[in-house]
Design a protein around this motif. Structure first.
Motif, PDB file in Angstrom:
ATOM      1  N   PRO A 214       0.822  -1.219   0.000  1.00  0.00           N
ATOM      2  CA  PRO A 214       0.000   0.000   0.000  1.00  0.00           C
ATOM      3  C   PRO A 214       0.855   1.268   0.000  1.00  0.00           C
ATOM      4  O   PRO A 214       0.548   2.237  -0.687  1.00  0.00           O
ATOM      5  CB  PRO A 214      -0.809  -0.123   1.302  1.00  0.00           C
ATOM      6  CG  PRO A 214      -0.849  -1.592   1.586  1.00  0.00           C
ATOM      7  CD  PRO A 214       0.431  -2.159   1.058  1.00  0.00           C
ATOM      8  N   ARG A 215       1.966   1.242   0.717  1.00  0.00           N
ATOM      9  CA  ARG A 215       2.805   2.446   0.772  1.00  0.00           C
ATOM     10  C   ARG A 215       3.756   2.550  -0.411  1.00  0.00           C
ATOM     11  O   ARG A 215       4.246   3.624  -0.717  1.00  0.00           O
ATOM     12  CB  ARG A 215       3.645   2.426   2.054  1.00  0.00           C
ATOM     13  CG  ARG A 215       2.821   2.686   3.283  1.00  0.00           C
ATOM     14  CD  ARG A 215       3.657   3.505   4.238  1.00  0.00           C
ATOM     15  NE  ARG A 215       3.249   3.241   5.601  1.00  0.00           N
ATOM     16  CZ  ARG A 215       4.106   3.111   6.591  1.00  0.00           C
ATOM     17  NH1 ARG A 215       5.405   3.156   6.349  1.00  0.00           N
ATOM     18  NH2 ARG A 215       3.667   2.925   7.805  1.00  0.00           N
ATOM     19  N   GLY A 216       4.038   1.410  -1.032  1.00  0.00           N
ATOM     20  CA  GLY A 216       5.038   1.403  -2.104  1.00  0.00           C
ATOM     21  C   GLY A 216       4.512   1.843  -3.452  1.00  0.00           C
ATOM     22  O   GLY A 216       5.290   2.231  -4.325  1.00  0.00           O
ATOM     23  N   ALA A 217       3.170   1.781  -3.631  1.00  0.00           N
ATOM     24  CA  ALA A 217       2.609   2.004  -4.962  1.00  0.00           C
ATOM     25  C   ALA A 217       3.010   3.353  -5.569  1.00  0.00           C
ATOM     26  O   ALA A 217       3.445   3.416  -6.712  1.00  0.00           O
ATOM     27  CB  ALA A 217       1.090   1.885  -4.909  1.00  0.00           C
ATOM     28  N   ASP A 218       2.901   4.430  -4.760  1.00  0.00           N
ATOM     29  CA  ASP A 218       3.207   5.763  -5.308  1.00  0.00           C
ATOM     30  C   ASP A 218       4.626   5.817  -5.862  1.00  0.00           C
ATOM     31  O   ASP A 218       4.875   6.386  -6.913  1.00  0.00           O
ATOM     32  CB  ASP A 218       3.057   6.834  -4.216  1.00  0.00           C
ATOM     33  CG  ASP A 218       1.596   7.084  -3.914  1.00  0.00           C
ATOM     34  OD1 ASP A 218       0.762   6.600  -4.706  1.00  0.00           O
ATOM     35  OD2 ASP A 218       1.305   7.747  -2.894  1.00  0.00           O
ATOM     36  N   VAL A 219       5.551   5.228  -5.114  1.00  0.00           N
ATOM     37  CA  VAL A 219       6.962   5.279  -5.521  1.00  0.00           C
ATOM     38  C   VAL A 219       7.195   4.420  -6.765  1.00  0.00           C
ATOM     39  O   VAL A 219       7.905   4.811  -7.687  1.00  0.00           O
ATOM     40  CB  VAL A 219       7.867   4.804  -4.358  1.00  0.00           C
ATOM     41  CG1 VAL A 219       9.335   4.962  -4.733  1.00  0.00           C
ATOM     42  CG2 VAL A 219       7.553   5.566  -3.089  1.00  0.00           C
ATOM     43  N   LEU A 220       6.573   3.230  -6.788  1.00  0.00           N
ATOM     44  CA  LEU A 220       6.767   2.332  -7.929  1.00  0.00           C
ATOM     45  C   LEU A 220       6.133   2.885  -9.208  1.00  0.00           C
ATOM     46  O   LEU A 220       6.586   2.595 -10.310  1.00  0.00           O
ATOM     47  CB  LEU A 220       6.190   0.946  -7.627  1.00  0.00           C
ATOM     48  CG  LEU A 220       6.998   0.079  -6.661  1.00  0.00           C
ATOM     49  CD1 LEU A 220       6.205  -1.149  -6.244  1.00  0.00           C
ATOM     50  CD2 LEU A 220       8.321  -0.349  -7.273  1.00  0.00           C
ATOM     51  N   LEU A 221       5.087   3.688  -9.058  1.00  0.00           N
ATOM     52  CA  LEU A 221       4.412   4.218 -10.240  1.00  0.00           C
ATOM     53  C   LEU A 221       5.121   5.443 -10.827  1.00  0.00           C
ATOM     54  O   LEU A 221       4.849   5.845 -11.951  1.00  0.00           O
ATOM     55  CB  LEU A 221       2.949   4.569  -9.923  1.00  0.00           C
ATOM     56  CG  LEU A 221       2.064   3.356  -9.609  1.00  0.00           C
ATOM     57  CD1 LEU A 221       0.658   3.799  -9.238  1.00  0.00           C
ATOM     58  CD2 LEU A 221       2.023   2.378 -10.773  1.00  0.00           C
ATOM     59  N   GLU A 222       6.042   6.027 -10.057  1.00  0.00           N
ATOM     60  CA  GLU A 222       6.811   7.154 -10.592  1.00  0.00           C
ATOM     61  C   GLU A 222       7.613   6.669 -11.798  1.00  0.00           C
ATOM     62  O   GLU A 222       8.113   5.539 -11.810  1.00  0.00           O
ATOM     63  CB  GLU A 222       7.796   7.673  -9.542  1.00  0.00           C
ATOM     64  CG  GLU A 222       7.135   8.469  -8.444  1.00  0.00           C
ATOM     65  CD  GLU A 222       8.116   8.839  -7.328  1.00  0.00           C
ATOM     66  OE1 GLU A 222       7.698   9.554  -6.424  1.00  0.00           O
ATOM     67  OE2 GLU A 222       9.285   8.399  -7.361  1.00  0.00           O
ATOM     68  N   GLY A 223       7.746   7.531 -12.776  1.00  0.00           N
ATOM     69  CA  GLY A 223       8.537   7.159 -13.955  1.00  0.00           C
ATOM     70  C   GLY A 223       7.789   6.256 -14.910  1.00  0.00           C
ATOM     71  O   GLY A 223       8.411   5.537 -15.685  1.00  0.00           O
ATOM     72  N   MET A 224       6.459   6.269 -14.837  1.00  0.00           N
ATOM     73  CA  MET A 224       5.662   5.445 -15.755  1.00  0.00           C
ATOM     74  C   MET A 224       5.955   5.788 -17.205  1.00  0.00           C
ATOM     75  O   MET A 224       6.149   6.944 -17.552  1.00  0.00           O
ATOM     76  CB  MET A 224       4.172   5.651 -15.491  1.00  0.00           C
ATOM     77  CG  MET A 224       3.610   4.688 -14.482  1.00  0.00           C
ATOM     78  SD  MET A 224       1.864   5.002 -14.167  1.00  0.00           S
ATOM     79  CE  MET A 224       1.118   4.154 -15.540  1.00  0.00           C
ATOM     80  N   LYS A 225       5.979   4.770 -18.047  1.00  0.00           N
ATOM     81  CA  LYS A 225       6.250   4.968 -19.482  1.00  0.00           C
ATOM     82  C   LYS A 225       4.911   5.102 -20.212  1.00  0.00           C
ATOM     83  O   LYS A 225       3.890   4.585 -19.743  1.00  0.00           O
ATOM     84  CB  LYS A 225       7.005   3.764 -20.039  1.00  0.00           C
ATOM     85  CG  LYS A 225       8.238   3.400 -19.251  1.00  0.00           C
ATOM     86  CD  LYS A 225       9.460   4.139 -19.745  1.00  0.00           C
ATOM     87  CE  LYS A 225      10.678   3.700 -18.968  1.00  0.00           C
ATOM     88  NZ  LYS A 225      11.787   4.587 -19.008  1.00  0.00           N
ATOM     89  N   PRO A 226       4.933   5.753 -21.400  1.00  0.00           N
ATOM     90  CA  PRO A 226       3.689   5.866 -22.170  1.00  0.00           C
ATOM     91  C   PRO A 226       3.111   4.481 -22.465  1.00  0.00           C
ATOM     92  O   PRO A 226       3.853   3.550 -22.779  1.00  0.00           O
ATOM     93  CB  PRO A 226       4.141   6.538 -23.476  1.00  0.00           C
ATOM     94  CG  PRO A 226       5.480   7.120 -23.207  1.00  0.00           C
ATOM     95  CD  PRO A 226       6.080   6.360 -22.075  1.00  0.00           C
ATOM     96  N   GLY A 227       1.813   4.352 -22.315  1.00  0.00           N
ATOM     97  CA  GLY A 227       1.154   3.084 -22.622  1.00  0.00           C
ATOM     98  C   GLY A 227       1.188   2.085 -21.482  1.00  0.00           C
ATOM     99  O   GLY A 227       0.561   1.034 -21.551  1.00  0.00           O
TER     100      GLY A 227
END
Ligand SMILES: [Zn+2]
Ligand SMILES: [Zn+2]
Length: 395
Positions: A214-227
């Motif tokens: 639950p706490r890690g999601a924000d950090v893991l989603l940083e740097g998302m690629k297009p698509g």
């Protein structure tokens, strides 16, 4: 590819656009690299020569009469049925069903410690089982713990003409600038069917997810690629937010029952979805990459500690070919062992990269890394992981 094609002369390359160390690699491939190659060769020989012993009477295998393994779990070997029966009730029965041990497979050998090292080269960071379908997860990263720059097969692969896999070491070095921080976490996921029922199960490879804490999601989603997409997964706990499951950037079926998968095989019933049919006792090893890197994550363990579990979807099916009806869909979850992640990477955290490589992969490799040949060492490490097959006859 035919023999005549493969022996054609390869035109000389222009390496001027590559980093300096690639150009000087040939001259710089000093004793360290040779020692490393010898070391890998010795490991292969050692693995090949290691004699199996009967798990009941202890007798070593002899060439005339190979030992046979338990057909359900493939973790134990016996001289014959008598030894198997004698071992089953008092000892093996509970192990077999509990998924305590990993099937014996040379390319998924865990917990082997190299001479002079404190930690094994590979460990299982996550495992779990559900209704007879078990799953073990290890990493396939670079030895300096940096995330891969690209998703995909980083190894030179002469046999696999089906996609844009690198064909030579030079291709690999060009396509995958090893040793520099990227965004992709490489995992190896082994899945085995130990159900008592005879029907097959179908594992849907391309829907294997890395579920964020639950706490890690924000950090893991940083740097998302297009698509890039992800999925919301209802939490097991009441009244809490759904969890985020990261979809994979790459998957390949790497190994089936101890044999390297080169092109295709009958069990791979849908190549696009990477769906594999597992009969009783069968196992498959997938190589899966997830995009996890962002401003705050550049190393494997920084991502591992933010992943709650790996989840593997599968369908039970008695029909042949198995139906892919979603109504029978189940999931095996392998929770990440965060205390193991913390202790395994403690050296890196406290003393840095070189200390970590020394205690996990040996002094020779640590020295090579500091000499700037990190990319080559990473490739060799990848090759070490992929040593050998290991199919054996069954009881
Ligand atoms: Zn025996
Ligand atoms: Zn067994």
């Amino acid at each position: 590819m035919s023999r005549s094609q493969s022996s054609q002369q390869v035109p000389k390359r222009d390496n001027s656009h590559l980093p300096n160390w690639v150009g000087t690699f040939d001259e710089a491939s000093s004793t360290g690299l040779h020692a490393l190659k010898d070391n890998l060769h010795d490991q292969r020989v050692e693995v090949k020569q290691a004699k199996l012993r009967c798990n009941f009477c202890g007798k070593a295998e002899d060439n005339k009469k190979p030992l046979q393994c338990c057909s359900l779990c493939r973790t134990v070997h016996y001289c014959d049925r008598t030894c198997q029966v004698a071992h089953y009730k008092p000892v093996h029965k509970s192990d077999c069903k509990s998924f305590r041990n990993i099937p014996l497979c040379r390319s998924f050998t865990m917990d082997r410690i190299l001479p002079g090292c404190k930690y094994p080269e590979s460990v299982v960071f996550a495992k779990g089982h559900q209704e007879g379908i078990g799953c073990w997860v290890s990493t396939s990263g670079q030895i300096d713990c940096t995330l891969f720059q690209k998703a995909g097969n980083p190894l030179p692969s002469k046999d696999d003409a089906s996609d844009d896999n690198p064909k030579t070491m030079m291709d690999a070095l060009e396509a995958f600038p090893f040793g520099r921080a990227g965004a992709y976490l490489g995992l190896r996921v082994m899945v085995q069917n130990r159900r008592q029922a005879d029907g097959k199960v179908v594992v849907i490879g391309n829907e294997i997810l890395a579920v964020c804490t639950p706490r890690g999601a924000d950090v893991l989603l940083e740097g998302m690629k297009p698509g890039e997409t992800n999925v919301k997964i209802p939490s097991d706990l009441d009244n809490s937010q759904p969890l985020i499951g990261l979809k994979q950037a790459y998957i390949k079926l790497e190994n089936f029952n101890g044999k390297e998968v080169k092109r295709t095989l009958p069990a791979l019933i849908d190549g696009k979805a990477c769906s594999v049919a597992l009969s009783r006792g069968d196992y498959a090893i997938f190589s899966v990459h997830f995009r996890v890197g962002g401003p705050r994550i550049t190393l494997d363990f920084q991502a591992l500690e933010k992943i709650a579990h790996i989840q593997v979807p599968w369908l039970a099916s008695d029909s042949t070919p198995p139906s892919l009806s979603p109504k029978d869909r189940k999931v095996t979850k392998a929770p990440m062992d965060h205390s193991l992640v913390a202790s395994y990477f403690e050296d890196y955290r406290s003393h840095g990269e070189e200390a970590f490589i020394t205690s996990h992969h040996g002094e020779a490799r640590a020295k090579m890394i500091s000499a700037g040949q990190d990319a080559v060492v990473s490739l060799l490490k990848q090759m070490a992981i992929h040593v050998g097959g290991g199919g054996r006859s069954m009881v």
